[in-house]
Design a protein around this motif. Structure first.
Motif, PDB file in Angstrom:
ATOM      1  N   GLU A  78       0.858  -1.194   0.000  1.00 16.62           N
ATOM      2  CA  GLU A  78       0.000   0.000   0.000  1.00 16.62           C
ATOM      3  C   GLU A  78       0.896   1.247   0.000  1.00 16.62           C
ATOM      4  O   GLU A  78       2.033   1.192   0.473  1.00 16.62           O
ATOM      5  CB  GLU A  78      -0.868   0.014   1.257  1.00 16.62           C
ATOM      6  CG  GLU A  78      -1.982  -1.014   1.271  1.00 16.62           C
ATOM      7  CD  GLU A  78      -3.002  -0.753   0.164  1.00 16.62           C
ATOM      8  OE1 GLU A  78      -3.343   0.432  -0.062  1.00 16.62           O
ATOM      9  OE2 GLU A  78      -3.429  -1.716  -0.500  1.00 16.62           O
ATOM     10  N   PRO A  79       0.363   2.367  -0.482  1.00 16.31           N
ATOM     11  CA  PRO A  79       1.169   3.591  -0.492  1.00 16.31           C
ATOM     12  C   PRO A  79       1.725   3.943   0.891  1.00 16.31           C
ATOM     13  O   PRO A  79       2.879   4.365   1.013  1.00 16.31           O
ATOM     14  CB  PRO A  79       0.184   4.664  -0.952  1.00 16.31           C
ATOM     15  CG  PRO A  79      -0.842   3.931  -1.730  1.00 16.31           C
ATOM     16  CD  PRO A  79      -0.936   2.560  -1.121  1.00 16.31           C
ATOM     17  N   ASP A  80       0.908   3.773   1.945  1.00 16.73           N
ATOM     18  CA  ASP A  80       1.392   4.135   3.271  1.00 16.73           C
ATOM     19  C   ASP A  80       2.457   3.144   3.765  1.00 16.73           C
ATOM     20  O   ASP A  80       3.370   3.530   4.486  1.00 16.73           O
ATOM     21  CB  ASP A  80       0.245   4.285   4.285  1.00 16.73           C
ATOM     22  CG  ASP A  80      -0.740   3.132   4.255  1.00 16.73           C
ATOM     23  OD1 ASP A  80      -1.023   2.622   3.156  1.00 16.73           O
ATOM     24  OD2 ASP A  80      -1.228   2.738   5.329  1.00 16.73           O
ATOM     25  N   GLU A  81       2.345   1.875   3.334  1.00 12.14           N
ATOM     26  CA  GLU A  81       3.388   0.908   3.704  1.00 12.14           C
ATOM     27  C   GLU A  81       4.719   1.284   3.050  1.00 12.14           C
ATOM     28  O   GLU A  81       5.777   1.182   3.652  1.00 12.14           O
ATOM     29  CB  GLU A  81       2.993  -0.505   3.275  1.00 12.14           C
ATOM     30  CG  GLU A  81       1.814  -1.065   4.050  1.00 12.14           C
ATOM     31  CD  GLU A  81       1.292  -2.378   3.468  1.00 12.14           C
ATOM     32  OE1 GLU A  81       0.732  -3.155   4.230  1.00 12.14           O
ATOM     33  OE2 GLU A  81       1.445  -2.614   2.234  1.00 12.14           O
ATOM     34  N   ARG A  82       4.635   1.730   1.797  1.00 11.73           N
ATOM     35  CA  ARG A  82       5.860   2.156   1.103  1.00 11.73           C
ATOM     36  C   ARG A  82       6.476   3.350   1.833  1.00 11.73           C
ATOM     37  O   ARG A  82       7.690   3.439   1.992  1.00 11.73           O
ATOM     38  CB  ARG A  82       5.539   2.544  -0.343  1.00 11.73           C
ATOM     39  CG  ARG A  82       4.940   1.388  -1.128  1.00 11.73           C
ATOM     40  CD  ARG A  82       4.675   1.767  -2.572  1.00 11.73           C
ATOM     41  NE  ARG A  82       3.730   0.801  -3.157  1.00 11.73           N
ATOM     42  CZ  ARG A  82       3.590   0.597  -4.454  1.00 11.73           C
ATOM     43  NH1 ARG A  82       4.314   1.280  -5.322  1.00 11.73           N
ATOM     44  NH2 ARG A  82       2.717  -0.284  -4.895  1.00 11.73           N
ATOM     45  N   ALA A  83       5.595   4.272   2.262  1.00  8.93           N
ATOM     46  CA  ALA A  83       6.092   5.460   2.973  1.00  8.93           C
ATOM     47  C   ALA A  83       6.784   5.061   4.271  1.00  8.93           C
ATOM     48  O   ALA A  83       7.872   5.543   4.581  1.00  8.93           O
ATOM     49  CB  ALA A  83       4.936   6.417   3.258  1.00  8.93           C
ATOM     50  N   LEU A  84       6.143   4.162   5.006  1.00  6.79           N
ATOM     51  CA  LEU A  84       6.728   3.746   6.282  1.00  6.79           C
ATOM     52  C   LEU A  84       8.031   2.976   6.060  1.00  6.79           C
ATOM     53  O   LEU A  84       8.903   2.957   6.916  1.00  6.79           O
ATOM     54  CB  LEU A  84       5.726   2.900   7.079  1.00  6.79           C
ATOM     55  CG  LEU A  84       4.434   3.626   7.478  1.00  6.79           C
ATOM     56  CD1 LEU A  84       3.549   2.722   8.330  1.00  6.79           C
ATOM     57  CD2 LEU A  84       4.716   4.923   8.218  1.00  6.79           C
ATOM     58  N   ALA A  85       8.168   2.329   4.882  1.00  7.48           N
ATOM     59  CA  ALA A  85       9.400   1.611   4.547  1.00  7.48           C
ATOM     60  C   ALA A  85      10.518   2.582   4.144  1.00  7.48           C
ATOM     61  O   ALA A  85      11.668   2.167   4.007  1.00  7.48           O
ATOM     62  CB  ALA A  85       9.138   0.605   3.442  1.00  7.48           C
ATOM     63  N   GLY A  86      10.181   3.864   3.939  1.00  7.16           N
ATOM     64  CA  GLY A  86      11.235   4.846   3.674  1.00  7.16           C
ATOM     65  C   GLY A  86      11.187   5.506   2.308  1.00  7.16           C
ATOM     66  O   GLY A  86      12.130   6.179   1.903  1.00  7.16           O
ATOM     67  N   ILE A  87      10.090   5.301   1.579  1.00  4.67           N
ATOM     68  CA  ILE A  87       9.986   5.917   0.251  1.00  4.67           C
ATOM     69  C   ILE A  87       9.167   7.212   0.348  1.00  4.67           C
ATOM     70  O   ILE A  87       8.118   7.243   0.993  1.00  4.67           O
ATOM     71  CB  ILE A  87       9.327   4.949  -0.750  1.00  4.67           C
ATOM     72  CG1 ILE A  87      10.201   3.700  -0.885  1.00  4.67           C
ATOM     73  CG2 ILE A  87       9.121   5.622  -2.106  1.00  4.67           C
ATOM     74  CD1 ILE A  87       9.629   2.639  -1.794  1.00  4.67           C
TER      75      ILE A  87
END
Lengths: 255, 471
Positions: A78-87
């Motif tokens: 998900e977009p928020d998972e990508r964000a939390l992963a550092g993107i």
């Protein structure tokens, strides 16, 4: 996994979700940690689509290929998972969130990065925010303004890099951050990006731009030319200058 | 308080105030309404004859008026009214000391978070349970300055002249069907008097609770703010969830005299089986200011349009409202301003949120009488839709009979945008967090005006309602 590229794109194809026409056509691209890459290309070549697909925008559908982030498959996240992963993606057209202050927004975003039961240290946050505002040369009152609401083009772009400074991504995708900026604002924004990269040399940056101008300020390690949904040429910073002289006319879609 | 804590404390499946206490009362009329019940209520309250006559007259007017059809759906209300209890007396008298309130009722209010402790930041507290105020207190500091904060019944008993001078003058019996009904069967509510020049620096608060199933609550509040006085009044309302419908129909009359300032704040969070049909009006005299701050979060159907009648030169009226219409709810709300003197000013700001099949309606009137030269009014209503099935309507009526007046109206409808959600998710917020942030931002201009504990409560409610709102 420590030797994995920061971003490894293999044969990536994508289209607008409701339409049939492909925009990305089996695109390959690899970025090692800490590198700065620039993608240049004419309007309609698919540069911004690549940025949005990497961020997980729901309007686009991936039809083939793979995108690995530090060896981990990105496309099912998900977009928020990508964000939390550092993107992190700096938007070409930042979105207005009326009634929500920048400070409140960033506090919520940082809190989201903490585990359940963990509490953001508000004093640390305040310090970080003030430091970031100094870097982007905005007044402290800037953080109390509602996110992008009534902002000039330049303020919106400063706000994007301000968020990048606070959220400290490991992969930053800057989608036409130079568009709509006057020369002073371009210098401030570029200086911000350069400073952040100096502070964190492991941060990988993907610059997407139409103009060579940005690359006078942020020096890329590699320049890629994108035409019709794929990378057609890769080189060093000198490639940008060549493009500046000749334009994109020589880069007809190859078949 | 950090928001994450609020999120952790949520009880997601339940309306938080839906608990029920076992029924108990010292007196209750039979279900439904006829003249004998009107007489009975008056007798129970040992009222003077003029009040009985007032009630009987009102009952006739109520019976003669048709059910209104211009607003929300009231087609089932007639049947509901035949079944509900119009008067339920929970205890013998209004207590002055919290200790004297029966334990069961006290526990209810404590569970609702209205304990004595809250009084520290309040000038006075009143609590109504079913048909009567069970508790009323005012800090000595204010009582000694001549402030009156009583149950409406005690107001009638102890201050008969002041009461009679103002009662029923702001909202005449025949104003509408439900003001007539309230005039016939009113019970409970507050009587407030702020003497000339007194500035209350903390609010008066009243809390309304309906516990009984099939209950009708008809509180009546009369507030008189003398020249140059300042005060704020806050009311909150809740009820248990029943499968049958309940009914609440209050009448609030306020007189704001020359140079005075008054703010009336409501947060109604009735359960979703409650009809909430309320008439609220203030008469605002020369250079005085009246502010309504109205939050409608609960109920099945609310029809409520707080009004300011600007009767003196330079009077100012402001109506700020938030409406939240969740599944099965209809919030038909707005405001009414009447400019009847020169240089009067008014502003209406209305914000509504509709989720799933929830429906919000803005209904407003701005009237400028001939001769109200130099008057200005601005109306702004914004609606936010969460889902494709959500609905909003706007009915702004504007009547201007004076050439030298300036009336503006602006309305917007927006949907929580996919781009907004994507932007926030790109910064690491979950879909629910993103939705909650957008909604809170939308409400922020009004939420920041709320007393702190209500603002926290509003935030909590929004977090809760936004869970699973995106499909």
């Amino acid at each position: 996994m420590s030797n994995a590229p920061a971003l490894d794109i293999r044969g990536l194809s994508a289209k607008v979700a409701d339409e049939e026409i492909s925009i990305l056509k089996s695109l390959d691209l690899a970025l090692n940690p800490g590198e700065i890459h620039a993608i240049m290309g004419p309007n309609g070549s698919g540069k911004s689509t690549l940025a949005k697909v990497l961020a997980g925008h729901p309007s686009y559908q991936v039809t083939g290929g793979e995108a690995l982030y530090l060896g981990q498959s990105l496309l099912d996240m998900e977009p928020d998972e990508r964000a939390l992963a550092g993107i992190f993606m700096a938007f070409q057209y930042p979105v207005e969130i009326p009634g929500v202050s920048i400070a409140n927004f960033l506090r919520t975003a940082l809190q989201a990065r903490l585990g359940r039961g963990e509490e953001l240290d508000l004093f640390d946050f305040q310090d970080q925010l003030l430091e970031a505002m100094k870097l982007l040369e905005v007044e402290p009152s800037f953080a109390e303004r509602p996110v992008n609401d009534g902002f000039s083009g330049g303020e919106k772009k400063r706000n994007e890099i301000l968020q990048m400074a606070v959220l400290k991504p490991s992969l930053a995708i800057l989608d036409e951050t130079d568009s709509g900026l006057d020369i002073d604002a371009l210098q401030v924004v570029s200086n911000g990006v350069n400073t952040l990269h100096k502070e964190n040399p492991e941060m990988t940056i993907l610059l997407i731009t139409h103009y060579q101008r940005l690359l006078d300020y942020i020096k890329p390690d590699f320049v890629h030319v994108m035409v019709d949904g794929k990378i057609v040429r890769t080189g060093g910073p000198e490639l940008a200058l060549e493009l500046e002289k000749q334009g994109y006319v020589n880069w007809k879609p190859s078949s | 308080m950090p928001e994450s804590k609020l999120v952790d404390n949520l009880d997601l499946d339940n309306y938080k105030y839906g608990f029920v206490d076992s029924e108990s009362h010292v007196y209750r009329t039979k279900p439904g309404l006829d003249e004998s019940i009107v007489r009975d209520i008056s007798r129970q309250k040992e009222e003077p004859d003029w009040m009985l006559q007032f009630r009987l007259k009102a009952f006739k007017i109520y019976e003669s008026k048709p059910m209104p059809t211009w607003g929300g759906d009231l087609s089932d209300l007639e049947a509901t009214l035949d079944e509900i209890y119009f008067y339920v007396k929970p205890q013998e008298q209004t207590e002055r000391s919290w200790e004297d309130v029966p334990d069961k009722i006290k526990n209810t209010f404590e569970r609702l978070g209205i304990p004595e402790a809250e009084q520290k930041s309040l000038a006075g507290v009143g609590a109504q349970y079913e048909s009567e105020m069970v508790y009323h207190s005012l800090k000595e500091e204010w009582a000694s300055k001549g402030v009156i904060f009583d149950s409406i019944e005690d107001g009638l008993k102890n201050h008969p002249e002041l009461f009679k001078e103002h009662f029923g003058t702001v909202i005449p019996i025949a104003d509408n069907k439900f003001s007539a009904l309230n005039a016939a069967v009113w019970s409970g509510g507050s009587f407030v008097y702020i003497p000339k020049g007194v500035h209350l620096d903390t609010p008066l608060q009243a809390y309304f609770r309906v516990n009984q199933e099939k209950m009708g609550q008809f509180e009546r509040t009369l507030i008189i703010v003398e020249e140059g006085a300042h005060a704020t009044y806050v009311e909150g309302c809740t009820a248990p969830v029943y499968s049958t419908d309940s009914f609440h129909s209050g009448v609030i009359e306020i007189v704001v005299k020359k140079d005075a300032r008054f703010r009336y704040t409501t947060i109604q969070n009735w359960s979703n089986n409650m009809y909430n049909l309320v008439t609220q009006r203030a008469v605002v005299q020369e250079n005085a200011t009246m502010e309504w701050l109205d939050g409608n979060l609960g109920s099945k159907l609310t029809m409520k349009y707080p009004s300011c009648y600007l009767m003196g030169k330079g009077a100012h009226g402001s109506i700020m409202s938030i409406a939240y219409a969740g599944p099965g709810q209809h919030q038909d709300t707005g405001g009414k301003v009447v400019h009847a003197a020169e240089n009067t000013t008014s502003s209406i700001i209305s914000k509504s949120i509709s989720k799933e099949d929830g429906r919000s309606t803005y209904r407003g009137l701005c009237k400028v009488h001939e001769g109200a030269k130099g008057s200005r009014s601005n109306v702004e209503c914004d609606a936010l839709l969460i889902n494709d099935t959500s609905r909003t309507d706007t009915y702004p009526y504007i009547e201007v009979d004076e050439k030298q007046a300036n009336v503006g109206h602006e309305a917007t409808v927006s949907k929580v945008g996919d781009e907004q959600l994507f932007y926030l998710k790109n910064r690491g917020l979950s879909e629910e967090e993103a939705m909650g942030l957008v909604v809170r931002g939308f409400l922020e201009p009004i939420a920041k005006e709320l007393p702190l504990e209500y603002a926290v409560e509003l935030n909590r409610l929004i977090e809760m309602e936004m869970e699973g709102s995106v499909g």
